[in-house]
Scaffold this motif. Sequence first.
Motif, short mmCIF file in Angstrom:
data_model
loop_
_atom_site.label_atom_id
_atom_site.label_comp_id
_atom_site.label_asym_id
_atom_site.label_seq_id
_atom_site.Cartn_x
_atom_site.Cartn_y
_atom_site.Cartn_z
N VAL A 93 -3.39 0.40 -3.72
CA VAL A 93 -3.29 -0.93 -3.16
C VAL A 93 -2.94 -1.91 -4.40
N LEU A 134 -6.47 2.29 6.67
CA LEU A 134 -5.91 0.64 6.47
C LEU A 134 -6.47 -0.38 7.37
N LEU A 149 -0.59 -6.15 5.25
CA LEU A 149 -0.43 -4.76 4.79
C LEU A 149 1.10 -4.20 4.71
N LEU A 208 -5.60 5.72 -0.90
CA LEU A 208 -4.65 4.69 -0.83
C LEU A 208 -4.65 3.93 -2.26
N VAL A 227 0.91 -1.28 -0.09
CA VAL A 227 0.15 0.10 0.02
C VAL A 227 0.85 1.27 0.07
N GLU A 283 3.80 -1.27 3.68
CA GLU A 283 3.84 0.34 3.02
C GLU A 283 4.88 0.34 2.26
N ARG A 321 -8.24 -3.58 5.92
CA ARG A 321 -7.70 -5.02 6.36
C ARG A 321 -8.85 -5.53 6.87
#
Length: 110
Positions: free
Chosen positions: A105, A74, A91, A103, A59, A93, A78
């Motif tokens: 993804v 997030l 996840l 965001l 992400v 970063e 999730r």
Amino acid sequence: MKKTLTLLTVLAVAPFVSFAESFTLQYQKNNHWVAQDDAKPLRALLTAAQKEKADYFMVSLPNSTDRNTSIERLIVLRDILEGKLKTNIVLEEEQKDAPENSLIVNIKKQ
């Protein structure tokens, strides 16, 4: 010669990592969830994640949005992914900047 050999060893040992399509989730103002009008990318992400049997996602967070707000988003993401995929997910970063109030993804494939 030694540098070349070291590089080849690192490349041979490193797992192959690739990314499928990128999904940009857009949020309105300070909402922690994707608005119904902007949910098409979220639905596409969920469909792709189910198809890939994904459990690992990269992400990107926006630098222009409050970090706490991004983290709350997030957490919601999730929970949605774990509920839909029926598994624990990761996840991670990426150090890339996403557009404000969004965001980005990617499904990480190994």
